[in-house]
Write a protein that holds these residues in place. Structure first.
Motif, mmCIF file in Angstrom:
data_model
loop_
_atom_site.group_PDB
_atom_site.id
_atom_site.type_symbol
_atom_site.label_atom_id
_atom_site.label_comp_id
_atom_site.label_asym_id
_atom_site.label_seq_id
_atom_site.Cartn_x
_atom_site.Cartn_y
_atom_site.Cartn_z
ATOM 1 N N ILE A 99 -61.121 -38.055 -102.242
ATOM 2 C CA ILE A 99 -61.164 -39.115 -101.516
ATOM 3 C C ILE A 99 -62.222 -40.039 -102.486
ATOM 4 O O ILE A 99 -62.679 -39.864 -103.364
ATOM 5 N N GLN A 100 -62.137 -41.467 -102.219
ATOM 6 C CA GLN A 100 -63.077 -42.365 -102.630
ATOM 7 C C GLN A 100 -63.492 -43.142 -101.342
ATOM 8 O O GLN A 100 -62.694 -43.330 -100.449
ATOM 9 N N CYS A 101 -64.754 -43.427 -101.437
ATOM 10 C CA CYS A 101 -65.406 -44.306 -100.430
ATOM 11 C C CYS A 101 -66.384 -45.299 -100.964
ATOM 12 O O CYS A 101 -66.961 -45.207 -101.910
ATOM 13 N N ASP A 102 -66.526 -46.534 -100.027
ATOM 14 C CA ASP A 102 -67.258 -47.466 -100.444
ATOM 15 C C ASP A 102 -67.617 -48.252 -99.240
ATOM 16 O O ASP A 102 -66.854 -48.103 -98.049
ATOM 17 N N SER B 172 -71.529 -53.599 -91.329
ATOM 18 C CA SER B 172 -71.233 -52.939 -92.486
ATOM 19 C C SER B 172 -69.982 -51.925 -92.019
ATOM 20 O O SER B 172 -70.117 -51.031 -91.197
ATOM 21 N N GLN B 173 -69.055 -52.054 -92.980
ATOM 22 C CA GLN B 173 -67.698 -51.466 -92.883
ATOM 23 C C GLN B 173 -67.558 -50.377 -93.882
ATOM 24 O O GLN B 173 -67.879 -50.538 -95.125
ATOM 25 N N LEU B 174 -67.398 -48.948 -93.556
ATOM 26 C CA LEU B 174 -67.396 -47.775 -94.355
ATOM 27 C C LEU B 174 -65.719 -47.550 -94.502
ATOM 28 O O LEU B 174 -65.204 -47.344 -93.615
ATOM 29 N N LEU B 175 -65.365 -47.504 -95.655
ATOM 30 C CA LEU B 175 -63.863 -47.356 -95.992
ATOM 31 C C LEU B 175 -63.769 -46.310 -96.993
ATOM 32 O O LEU B 175 -64.340 -45.936 -97.732
ATOM 33 N N MET B 176 -62.498 -45.367 -96.417
ATOM 34 C CA MET B 176 -62.441 -44.121 -97.369
ATOM 35 C C MET B 176 -60.882 -44.010 -97.381
ATOM 36 O O MET B 176 -60.137 -44.261 -96.575
ATOM 37 N N TYR B 177 -60.703 -43.673 -98.596
ATOM 38 C CA TYR B 177 -59.014 -43.582 -99.085
ATOM 39 C C TYR B 177 -58.965 -41.926 -99.451
ATOM 40 O O TYR B 177 -59.916 -41.321 -99.847
ATOM 41 N N ALA B 178 -57.672 -41.567 -99.403
ATOM 42 C CA ALA B 178 -57.478 -40.255 -99.791
ATOM 43 C C ALA B 178 -56.313 -40.124 -100.611
ATOM 44 O O ALA B 178 -55.323 -40.953 -100.498
ATOM 45 N N VAL C 96 -64.615 -36.567 -105.149
ATOM 46 C CA VAL C 96 -65.171 -37.601 -104.455
ATOM 47 C C VAL C 96 -65.483 -38.727 -105.395
ATOM 48 O O VAL C 96 -66.122 -38.355 -106.333
ATOM 49 N N CYS C 97 -64.944 -40.015 -105.259
ATOM 50 C CA CYS C 97 -65.446 -40.922 -106.157
ATOM 51 C C CYS C 97 -66.262 -42.070 -105.285
ATOM 52 O O CYS C 97 -65.739 -42.463 -104.300
ATOM 53 N N LEU D 37 -59.050 -49.161 -104.889
ATOM 54 C CA LEU D 37 -58.604 -49.279 -103.524
ATOM 55 C C LEU D 37 -59.425 -49.693 -102.723
ATOM 56 O O LEU D 37 -58.849 -50.488 -101.816
ATOM 57 N N CYS D 38 -60.598 -49.165 -102.628
ATOM 58 C CA CYS D 38 -61.472 -49.724 -101.711
ATOM 59 C C CYS D 38 -61.867 -51.259 -101.995
ATOM 60 O O CYS D 38 -61.903 -52.090 -100.905
ATOM 61 N N GLU D 39 -62.122 -51.562 -103.179
ATOM 62 C CA GLU D 39 -62.285 -53.137 -103.496
ATOM 63 C C GLU D 39 -61.108 -53.980 -103.022
ATOM 64 O O GLU D 39 -61.193 -55.016 -102.617
ATOM 65 N N THR D 40 -59.989 -53.386 -102.951
ATOM 66 C CA THR D 40 -58.678 -54.309 -102.685
ATOM 67 C C THR D 40 -58.721 -54.382 -101.128
ATOM 68 O O THR D 40 -58.297 -55.402 -100.770
#
Length: 475
Positions: A74-77, A86-92, A140-141, A439-442
């Motif tokens: 996963i990566q999260c930001d 505040s929006q928490l976003l996570m990719y897998a 985890v990134c 991906l989170c930044e995009t």
């Protein structure tokens, strides 16, 4: 789905799309057909409801694929949107079929603080509600913020309490940007003067218009300078590059505006030659940064890209050779590098190398450890002693060797996961890790387009998921 993918307001269906359909139908097919099509509901609430249903279907498919994957990363930001939410976003990242896929897991508004505990609480609840296994998580990134990688209350520490074998990654894009900030005092003075010149021309609307007319009269390739913003990693190099391309126009404009102090500094050789070096070095750093961006780039590719040519550049400069720097070499013409400037450049390159070593201390160690993944057919058996028998079989498999030439790294290891499970599993643990939070930044850039001040109460997750879905077909 089309409205969501275009990131438009939901009421565009009723205000534009439906009237257009009815006009076209009446002209081409007649009034009866138009009357039938008028029964289609494209109101704001209907469109939002359908987008949420589509999003839920995409989410269910993604979660089924993540649960079916033996391991995932996963990566999260998190970011603050236009409504100060505040929006928490996570990719897998996971294996699906014969490919490694990257999909949004969730985008949740955080109702209170954004501490490590709050971020972990949201993540843990999502894992529990959707039956995702912590044991299957391998990486985890994060972006390196204190809440995620702090010394005491970091998010990564809490994740490792669930699964101690999880490998954490500090976003390589953030580290590269931080390492690139170092500059000697003398070169920093040149950069500050360049910023002041740009700000003088860009600060007033009249100056912008006059400078644009000047560029038109001189038939310049560009008609405007670019601002520099610290939080935008590429902007410093872009600003300097545009300023250097328009240096004649800038000098004329400063003279016409009777800004003698700016004009004299800008025209001096002590400014122009260091400016040429700054343009070249930031152009090179921007090129590295761009190579680190993009989808489906694995952590091995990231580490290969970050190995800059700093030693070569430093060696050439010590010999008085500026060939590595295009604009600097051109500015010097037939003259040699000034001893003071040479020392400044050597100092900068040395500091730059030291910063890269500080931010990437284990790059050579990891490169050595991962060489069997990069090319198992050029690796010694002793380097993979835990799975020696399986490794030997793979190394002398002629079919696998031909596949390795034709396939990308990830596809190759996924294909041979069933044939050589032990070694393939080790390789895929690394290849499934995220090297950056790109991906989170995009997605955050897309979130800015979707959630505007005109619809700041929108629950953005459904629209965001549909906007990034590439599988769903419109039949």
């Amino acid at each position: 789905m089309l409205i969501a993918k275009s990131k438009k307001s939901h009421n565009i269906g009723e205000s534009l799309i439906k009237p257009s359909i009815l006009c076209a139908a009446e002209l081409v097919l007649g009034k009866d057909s138009a009357n039938k099509l008028s029964q289609i509901s494209l109101s704001n609430d209907t469109v939002k409801k359908k987008i949420d249903e589509l999003s839920q279907d995409i989410k269910d498919q993604t979660l089924n694929q993540v649960r079916a994957s033996t391991v995932f990363a996963i990566q999260c930001d998190e970011t603050t949107d236009i409504a100060q939410c505040s929006q928490l976003l996570m990719y897998a990242r996971f294996v699906s079929g014969n490919n490694i896929k990257e999909e949004i897991l969730f985008c949740h508004p955080m109702e209170s603080c954004t501490t490590a505990e709050a971020i972990f609480h949201d993540t843990s609840n999502f894992f529990q509600e959707n039956q995702l296994s912590w044991e299957s998580l391998v990486g985890v990134c994060t972006d390196g913020a204190p809440a995620k990688r702090g010394l005491r209350s970091e998010f990564v520490t809490k994740v490792k309490e669930k699964n101690p074998s999880v490998m954490s990654t500090h976003c390589i894009l953030h580290r590269e940007a931080l390492a690139s900030r170092t500059l000697p005092a003398e070169v920093m003075d040149v950069l500050n003067v360049a910023i002041k010149v740009v700000n003088f021309i860009k600060a007033r609307a009249l100056n912008i218009r006059l400078f644009k007319l000047l560029c038109k009269d001189m038939e310049s390739e560009h008609e405007a300078l670019l601002f520099h913003t610290n939080v935008r990693w590429l902007s410093k190099g872009n600003m300097l590059g545009r300023l250097y391309e328009l240096q004649k126009e800038v000098a004329i404009f400063l003279d016409s505006q009777q800004k003698a102090d700016f004009h004299d500094n800008f025209q001096s050789e002590g400014f122009q030659i260091p400016l040429a070096y700054l343009v070249d070095i930031f152009e090179a750093l921007n090129a590295v940064n761009l190579k680190l961006q993009g989808k489906s780039i694995n952590i091995i590719t990231h580490h290969d890209t970050i190995r800059a040519k700093l030693d070569l550049w430093k060696c050439r400069v010590q010999q008085g050779n500026a060939a590595s720097f295009r604009n600097l070499d051109s500015a010097l013409a037939d003259s040699n590098l000034d001893s003071d400037l040479k020392q400044q450049i050597i100092t900068h390159l040395s500091d730059l190398k030291a910063e890269f070593i500080r931010y990437f201390p284990d790059i050579d160690e990891k490169r050595e450890a991962w060489k069997f993944i990069r090319n198992p057919f050029q690796c010694e058996v002793a380097d993979a002693d835990e799975v020696q028998e399986e490794f030997l079989e793979l190394k002398f498999n002629s079919t696998a060797k031909e596949d390795f030439k034709d396939m990308d790294l990830e596809t190759f290891w996924v294909k041979y996961l069933l044939v050589y499970p032990l070694i393939s599993h080790q390789a895929l643990r690394i290849l499934r890790m995220f090297g950056s939070t790109y991906l989170c930044e995009t997605a955050f850039s897309t979130l800015v387009a979707i959630k505007t001040k005109f619809r700041n109460r929108l629950n953005v997750e459904g629209d965001l998921r549909c906007a990034f879905d590439h599988v769903f077909k419109i039949w």
